[in-house]
Design a protein around this motif. Structure first.
Motif, PDB file in Angstrom:
ATOM      1  N   ASN A 185       0.837  -1.201   0.000  1.00  0.00           N
ATOM      2  CA  ASN A 185       0.000   0.000   0.000  1.00  0.00           C
ATOM      3  C   ASN A 185       0.874   1.254   0.000  1.00  0.00           C
ATOM      4  O   ASN A 185       2.058   1.200   0.344  1.00  0.00           O
ATOM      5  N   HIS A 212      -3.689   0.713   9.759  1.00  0.00           N
ATOM      6  CA  HIS A 212      -4.521  -0.440  10.126  1.00  0.00           C
ATOM      7  C   HIS A 212      -3.647  -1.678  10.057  1.00  0.00           C
ATOM      8  O   HIS A 212      -2.491  -1.596   9.661  1.00  0.00           O
ATOM      9  N   HIS A 216      -3.560  -4.524   8.224  1.00  0.00           N
ATOM     10  CA  HIS A 216      -3.322  -5.343   7.025  1.00  0.00           C
ATOM     11  C   HIS A 216      -1.851  -5.368   6.604  1.00  0.00           C
ATOM     12  O   HIS A 216      -1.140  -4.369   6.706  1.00  0.00           O
ATOM     13  N   ASP A 267      -6.767   2.642   3.957  1.00  0.00           N
ATOM     14  CA  ASP A 267      -7.767   2.000   3.091  1.00  0.00           C
ATOM     15  C   ASP A 267      -9.210   2.376   3.430  1.00  0.00           C
ATOM     16  O   ASP A 267     -10.145   1.758   2.920  1.00  0.00           O
TER      17      ASP A 267
HETATM   18 ZN   LIG Z   1      -6.335  -2.747   4.141  1.00  0.00          ZN
END
Ligand SMILES: [Zn+2]
Length: 299
Positions: free
Chosen positions: A47, A86, A88, A182
């Protein structure tokens, strides 16, 4: 519509989603683009990562996946602090490598807690084991916090349950760059991680919180995709709202996830938004069902 036609359209949608990830995957290495004098966007390392540079090192918002940790370290050099948006792995997989390189990890309490738990994504048949102790943030916050880094005020805080619980924004107020993880997923059917409390109503609320923080010149960095404006953020909220209203209407008609998948409930959105509509319907439904009372008692 015939089953074959439906299958074909799904294959197309999946192909579009694959096309995006393949492009990112084949990128030789992570790339760095300056957004302002002090703030840069690193893409292609999982990301998006936002980096604030100071004389003695960097503060990062997220650090990408484990596979690109060395790329990120060689791009930016010393890293003092990483704030995770977060849990992830696309955003935090490089946590261990960052700690080994001398960084301090910071996250919301929920994000840290998810890293201590085994998490099952039933819709993609994946189990995420608890993270190694070194990968877990040692500094946490419950609501909002503020720090100064490189002479710049850095404000960060927990958003309503949206993509996950623990979702966090980070706002560099002088540079006027807002990293949102996200919680905002432009151009895609949003991934709502119901296994860690994500749901579409929270995604709307989180958008509203971010809209209150941003102004017309704020550069908003989502977890995936290019930099956005406040107008783009409003457009994203409008899309999420339309999708929620549509799903709630169908649930109130008595439809379950299988009925919605059968009826291709997302067909009006599929041409504009990438992602697997079946997976979206299933995860969105699970999240909505957990909030049935807030939707006016659907039973
Ligand atoms: Zn995510």
């Amino acid at each position: 519509m015939s089953p074959r036609r439906r299958e074909f359209l799904y294959t197309l949608a999946k192909g579009a989603a694959l096309g995006i990830s393949r492009a990112a995957f084949t990128q030789a290495s992570a790339t760095l683009e300056k957004l302002t004098e002090k703030v840069a966007l690193i893409a292609g390392a999982g990301n998006n990562i936002v980096a604030l540079s100071g004389e003695s090192g960097h503060l990062l918002v997220d650090c990408g996946d484990a596979a690109h940790a060395q790329d990120v370290l060689s791009l930016v050099g010393a890293i003092k602090t990483v704030i995770n948006t977060h849990w992830h792995l696309e955003s935090t997989g490089a946590n261990e490598a960052m700690v080994k390189a001398g960084a301090k990890l910071v996250s919301s309490v929920d994000t840290q807690l998810w890293m201590t738990r085994e998490i099952i994504h039933d819709w993609e048949k994946r189990t995420f084991p608890p993270r190694a102790n070194e990968a877990r943030p040692k500094e946490t916050f419950y609501t909002t916090a503020i720090t100064t880094f490189a002479g710049e005020s850095v404000e960060y805080g927990v958003l309503p349950f949206a993509h996950t619980s623990g979702d966090t924004y980070v706002y560099f107020t002088q540079s006027n760059v807002l990293a949102v993880g996200d919680v905002v997923q432009p151009g895609r059917l949003p991934m709502l991680d119901w296994s860690t409390n994500g749901w579409i109503g929270g995604m709307q609320e989180a958008h509203r919180t971010l809209l209150r923080l941003a102004n017309d010149t704020t550069r908003i960095v989502p977890g995936v995709g290019p930099v956005m404006t406040k107008a783009d953020l409003q457009a994203s909220l409008d899309t999420v709202t339309k999708i929620r209203e549509h799903l709630v209407k169908l649930i109130k008609q008595g439809m379950g996830p299988k009925d919605m998948i059968q009826a291709r409930a997302m067909k009006d959105f599929e041409s504009q938004l990438a992602g697997d509509p079946d997976e979206f319907i299933y995860t969105a439904y699970r999240g909505l069902w957990a909030h049935a009372r807030e939707l006016g008692g659907i039973v």
